[in-house]
Design a protein around this motif. Structure first.
Motif, PDB file in Angstrom:
ATOM      1  N   THR A 229      -2.623   7.397   1.941  1.00  0.00           N
ATOM      2  CA  THR A 229      -1.741   6.738   2.892  1.00  0.00           C
ATOM      3  C   THR A 229      -1.592   5.270   2.518  1.00  0.00           C
ATOM      4  OG1 THR A 229      -2.535   8.237   4.611  1.00  0.00           O
ATOM      5  CG2 THR A 229      -1.378   6.237   5.333  1.00  0.00           C
ATOM      6  N   PRO A 230      -0.363   4.751   2.465  1.00  0.00           N
ATOM      7  CA  PRO A 230      -0.178   3.322   2.175  1.00  0.00           C
ATOM      8  C   PRO A 230      -0.922   2.458   3.194  1.00  0.00           C
ATOM      9  CG  PRO A 230       1.904   4.502   2.015  1.00  0.00           C
ATOM     10  CD  PRO A 230       0.929   5.466   2.587  1.00  0.00           C
ATOM     11  N   GLY A 231      -1.583   1.417   2.693  1.00  0.00           N
ATOM     12  CA  GLY A 231      -2.352   0.523   3.541  1.00  0.00           C
ATOM     13  C   GLY A 231      -3.767   0.976   3.804  1.00  0.00           C
ATOM     14  N   SER A 232      -4.142   2.167   3.309  1.00  0.00           N
ATOM     15  CA  SER A 232      -5.503   2.660   3.558  1.00  0.00           C
ATOM     16  C   SER A 232      -6.472   2.075   2.544  1.00  0.00           C
ATOM     17  CB  SER A 232      -5.530   4.186   3.482  1.00  0.00           C
ATOM     18  OG  SER A 232      -5.145   4.617   2.187  1.00  0.00           O
ATOM     19  N   HIS A 233      -7.759   2.232   2.832  1.00  0.00           N
ATOM     20  CA  HIS A 233      -8.848   1.777   1.954  1.00  0.00           C
ATOM     21  C   HIS A 233      -9.506   3.041   1.420  1.00  0.00           C
ATOM     22  CE1 HIS A 233     -12.457  -0.985   1.180  1.00  0.00           C
ATOM     23  NE2 HIS A 233     -11.436  -1.530   0.566  1.00  0.00           N
ATOM     24  N   THR A 234      -9.042   3.518   0.276  1.00  0.00           N
ATOM     25  CA  THR A 234      -9.380   4.856  -0.199  1.00  0.00           C
ATOM     26  C   THR A 234     -10.468   4.811  -1.257  1.00  0.00           C
ATOM     27  OG1 THR A 234      -7.079   5.512   0.173  1.00  0.00           O
ATOM     28  CG2 THR A 234      -8.426   6.961  -1.213  1.00  0.00           C
TER      29      THR A 234
ATOM     30  N   LEU B 124     -11.211  -2.281  -5.678  1.00  0.00           N
ATOM     31  CA  LEU B 124     -11.303  -2.306  -7.135  1.00  0.00           C
ATOM     32  C   LEU B 124      -9.943  -2.205  -7.800  1.00  0.00           C
ATOM     33  CD1 LEU B 124     -13.196  -2.293  -9.590  1.00  0.00           C
ATOM     34  CD2 LEU B 124     -13.345   0.181  -9.374  1.00  0.00           C
ATOM     35  N   VAL B 125      -9.007  -1.510  -7.174  1.00  0.00           N
ATOM     36  CA  VAL B 125      -7.708  -1.271  -7.791  1.00  0.00           C
ATOM     37  C   VAL B 125      -6.643  -1.309  -6.695  1.00  0.00           C
ATOM     38  CG1 VAL B 125      -7.873   1.235  -7.581  1.00  0.00           C
ATOM     39  CG2 VAL B 125      -6.431   0.264  -9.359  1.00  0.00           C
ATOM     40  N   GLU B 126      -5.439  -1.756  -7.066  1.00  0.00           N
ATOM     41  CA  GLU B 126      -4.300  -1.771  -6.148  1.00  0.00           C
ATOM     42  C   GLU B 126      -3.213  -0.884  -6.725  1.00  0.00           C
ATOM     43  OE1 GLU B 126      -2.570  -5.487  -4.059  1.00  0.00           O
ATOM     44  OE2 GLU B 126      -1.227  -5.073  -5.764  1.00  0.00           O
ATOM     45  N   LEU B 127      -2.841   0.162  -5.987  1.00  0.00           N
ATOM     46  CA  LEU B 127      -1.859   1.137  -6.447  1.00  0.00           C
ATOM     47  C   LEU B 127      -0.468   0.743  -5.972  1.00  0.00           C
ATOM     48  CD1 LEU B 127      -3.806   4.418  -5.570  1.00  0.00           C
ATOM     49  CD2 LEU B 127      -3.704   3.281  -7.790  1.00  0.00           C
TER      50      LEU B 127
ATOM     51  N   TYR C 105     -12.924   1.140  -4.274  1.00  0.00           N
ATOM     52  CA  TYR C 105     -11.901   1.435  -3.267  1.00  0.00           C
ATOM     53  C   TYR C 105     -10.535   0.988  -3.776  1.00  0.00           C
ATOM     54  CZ  TYR C 105     -15.699   2.372  -0.024  1.00  0.00           C
ATOM     55  OH  TYR C 105     -16.806   2.892   0.583  1.00  0.00           O
ATOM     56  N   ALA C 106      -9.503   1.719  -3.351  1.00  0.00           N
ATOM     57  CA  ALA C 106      -8.128   1.420  -3.747  1.00  0.00           C
ATOM     58  C   ALA C 106      -7.318   1.052  -2.522  1.00  0.00           C
ATOM     59  CB  ALA C 106      -7.503   2.618  -4.453  1.00  0.00           C
ATOM     60  N   THR C 107      -6.411   0.095  -2.710  1.00  0.00           N
ATOM     61  CA  THR C 107      -5.433  -0.253  -1.692  1.00  0.00           C
ATOM     62  C   THR C 107      -4.046  -0.066  -2.291  1.00  0.00           C
ATOM     63  OG1 THR C 107      -5.468  -2.573  -2.387  1.00  0.00           O
ATOM     64  CG2 THR C 107      -6.986  -1.929  -0.633  1.00  0.00           C
ATOM     65  N   THR C 108      -3.025  -0.205  -1.484  1.00  0.00           N
ATOM     66  CA  THR C 108      -1.651  -0.123  -1.966  1.00  0.00           C
ATOM     67  C   THR C 108      -0.999  -1.488  -1.860  1.00  0.00           C
ATOM     68  OG1 THR C 108      -0.933   0.580   0.237  1.00  0.00           O
ATOM     69  CG2 THR C 108      -1.397   2.302  -1.376  1.00  0.00           C
ATOM     70  N   GLY C 109      -0.070  -1.755  -2.775  1.00  0.00           N
ATOM     71  CA  GLY C 109       0.558  -3.062  -2.778  1.00  0.00           C
ATOM     72  C   GLY C 109       1.859  -3.046  -3.544  1.00  0.00           C
ATOM     73  N   GLU C 110       2.071  -4.080  -4.354  1.00  0.00           N
ATOM     74  CA  GLU C 110       3.340  -4.251  -5.051  1.00  0.00           C
ATOM     75  C   GLU C 110       3.390  -3.389  -6.305  1.00  0.00           C
ATOM     76  OE1 GLU C 110       3.580  -8.365  -5.852  1.00  0.00           O
ATOM     77  OE2 GLU C 110       3.737  -8.978  -3.746  1.00  0.00           O
TER      78      GLU C 110
ATOM     79  N   THR D 270       6.303  -1.224  -9.125  1.00  0.00           N
ATOM     80  CA  THR D 270       7.177  -0.055  -9.143  1.00  0.00           C
ATOM     81  C   THR D 270       6.657   0.935 -10.157  1.00  0.00           C
ATOM     82  OG1 THR D 270       8.604  -1.095 -10.807  1.00  0.00           O
ATOM     83  CG2 THR D 270       9.181  -1.423  -8.482  1.00  0.00           C
ATOM     84  N   GLY D 271       7.100   2.190 -10.006  1.00  0.00           N
ATOM     85  CA  GLY D 271       6.607   3.219 -10.892  1.00  0.00           C
ATOM     86  C   GLY D 271       5.167   3.574 -10.563  1.00  0.00           C
ATOM     87  N   VAL D 272       4.585   4.437 -11.377  1.00  0.00           N
ATOM     88  CA  VAL D 272       3.188   4.842 -11.171  1.00  0.00           C
ATOM     89  C   VAL D 272       2.310   3.835 -11.913  1.00  0.00           C
ATOM     90  CG1 VAL D 272       1.540   6.742 -11.305  1.00  0.00           C
ATOM     91  CG2 VAL D 272       3.971   7.221 -11.030  1.00  0.00           C
ATOM     92  N   THR D 273       2.112   2.684 -11.290  1.00  0.00           N
ATOM     93  CA  THR D 273       1.375   1.579 -11.907  1.00  0.00           C
ATOM     94  C   THR D 273       0.272   1.128 -10.964  1.00  0.00           C
ATOM     95  OG1 THR D 273       2.891  -0.065 -10.977  1.00  0.00           O
ATOM     96  CG2 THR D 273       3.421   0.815 -13.166  1.00  0.00           C
ATOM     97  N   ALA D 274      -0.576   0.232 -11.476  1.00  0.00           N
ATOM     98  CA  ALA D 274      -1.697  -0.264 -10.680  1.00  0.00           C
ATOM     99  C   ALA D 274      -2.074  -1.655 -11.157  1.00  0.00           C
ATOM    100  CB  ALA D 274      -2.894   0.679 -10.783  1.00  0.00           C
ATOM    101  N   ALA D 275      -2.807  -2.357 -10.299  1.00  0.00           N
ATOM    102  CA  ALA D 275      -3.390  -3.656 -10.634  1.00  0.00           C
ATOM    103  C   ALA D 275      -4.897  -3.499 -10.682  1.00  0.00           C
ATOM    104  CB  ALA D 275      -2.998  -4.710  -9.592  1.00  0.00           C
TER     105      ALA D 275
END
Length: 327
Positions: free
Chosen positions: A133-138, A119-122, A71-76, A78-83
Motif C-alpha cells: 500500500t502506498p505510504g505504508s512502512h513495509t 532502507l529503500v523508497e519504491l 523497511y520500504a516506503t513509497t515516494g517519487e 516513475t517506472g519500476v524504480t527505487a531509491a
C-alpha cells in the motif's frame, strides 16, 4: 555602347548572405548526440561519497553481494524504480515483501530515503507491482542482482520485468527474525549471516584411546573413607583410632592392581617425533601401537601416584588423558 560593370555588387551580396541571422543560426546549431541505448544506458555508474542522516553515516559502495533486510516506503520516481542509500546508481535489485514473499526486480536510480528507519523508497509503479500500500512502512528484503539485458531494457523503458518466484515461508521466517533482531536506526548488515563450519582435526593432534571403564575423579578416592570406617575394629579398643590413609592407598572399590601397575595414557600421535617431544615434556615413555605412537606415564603401583600423573598431563593441556590398567 558598353555599360560599366560594378564588380562590388556580387561581393556585397555575399557578405550580406554570410552575416545574415539565419545563416549565423545555422552555423551555431549543435549536432544532437544520439541517446544512449542498450547496456551503455547503465553507464557511467555513480557510487558517491558518505553522507549523514540524523547522526547516522551511510557509506555508498559498489558491493556485488549486497543482501539486507529493512523497511520500504513509497515516494517519487516513475517506472519500476527505487531509491537506496548505498547501492550504486544505477544498479538492479530484487525486493521481497516479507509479509507475502512476493519478489520483483527494480532499478536503483536515486539516493534515499533520507530517514534512518527506511532502507529503500519504491516508486508508485514498483509498490503496485510488489503489492504494498502506498505510504505504508513495509518490511522487505533487498538483494543486489545482475539481471539479463532484456530485463534491464524493460525497466529502463518504464515497463515491468517478470516477477520472481515467491520466497518460501521457511526463508521468510528467518528473514523476519533477522529484521526483528536488527536496530532500525543503524545501517543493516550488507551480507546475510553464514553458517559456522567445523574444522578438521590436525593430523598430529593427540588422539586419546578410550578408557575401558570410567574412573572416579582423583579427589573422590581421598574423600570416601566410609568403607574403612565400617571395617574398623570393635569398640573393645577405644584407644585405637581409625585413619583415612588405608582408604587412600587401597579403596575397596579398586581391584588389586596387576604386577605391571597403572599407566596414564596422554595421547597417541601419528608422527614419532611429536610423540617423543611430548614424552620428554612430561617425563613419559613412547611405545608403538599399530600406526600410532603412544605417550604414557608410569607404571604406578598406587592410585594416588596415577591420579597425580593424570592431573599433571591434563594441566599441560592434554585434557583427554586417561588412567589405564596394565599394558
Amino acid at each position: 555602347m558598353r555599360l560599366p560593370v560594378n564588380h562590388a555588387l556580387p561581393l556585397a551580396a555575399l557578405i550580406v548572405l554570410v552575416t545574415s541571422p539565419l545563416a549565423a543560426k545555422e552555423r551555431r546549431a549543435p549536432v544532437a548526440a544520439p541517446a544512449a541505448s542498450g547496456p551503455a544506458a547503465d553507464y557511467p555508474v555513480v557510487v558517491g561519497e558518505p553522507f549523514t542522516v540524523a547522526g547516522t553515516t551511510w557509506t555508498p559502495a559498489d558491493q556485488l553481494n549486497y543482501d539486507a533486510v529493512g523497511y520500504a516506503t513509497t515516494g517519487e520516481g516513475t517506472g519500476v524504480t527505487a531509491a537506496h542509500k548505498t547501492l550504486p546508481l544505477p544498479s538492479y535489485a530484487e525486493v521481497t515483501a516479507l509479509g507475502t514473499g512476493r519478489t520483483i526486480l527494480v532499478r536503483i536510480e536515486r539516493r534515499g530515503p533520507m530517514v534512518n528507519d527506511s532502507l529503500v523508497e519504491l516508486s508508485g509503479d514498483a509498490a503496485a507491482q510488489l503489492g504494498v500500500t502506498p505510504g505504508s512502512h513495509t518490511p522487505i528484503r533487498i538483494r543486489r542482482v545482475n539481471p539479463p539485458e532484456a530485463e534491464r531494457a524493460l525497466l529502463r523503458s518504464g515497463a515491468r520485468a517478470p516477477e520472481r518466484m515467491a520466497t518460501p515461508e521457511g526463508l521468510l521466517g528467518v528473514l523476519r527474525r533477522k529484521l526483528a533482531e536488527q536496530s532500525p536506526l543503524l545501517p543493516p548488515p550488507s551480507t546475510p549471516p553464514r553458517m559456522p563450519t567445523s574444522l578438521p582435526l590436525p593430523q598430529d593432534s593427540p588422539v586419546s584411546s578410550p578408557a575401558p571403564t570410567p574412573k572416579p575423579a582423583p579427589g573422590a578416592t581421598s574423600a570416601a573413607p566410609q568403607p574403612p570406617i565400617r571395617s574398623a575394629p570393635p569398640a573393645a579398643k577405644p584407644t585405637e583410632k581409625p585413619t583415612a590413609k588405608p582408604a587412600v592407598v587401597s579403596p575397596p572399590s579398586a581391584s588389586a592392581p596387576r604386577k605391571d601397575g597403572a599407566f596414564v595414557q596422554v595421547g597417541a600421535f601419528s608422527v614419532e617425533a611429536n610423540a617423543r617431544k611430548v614424552a620428554a615434556q612430561l617425563g613419559g615413555s613412547v611405545s608403538k601401537a599399530g600406526k600410532l605412537w603412544r605417550v604414557r606415564l608410569g607404571p604406578f603401583q598406587a592410585d594416588t601416584q596415577a591420579a597425580a600423573a593424570l592431573r599433571k598431563a591434563q594441566s599441560a593441556g592434554y585434557k583427554d588423558a586417561r588412567i589405564q590398567r596394565g599394558d
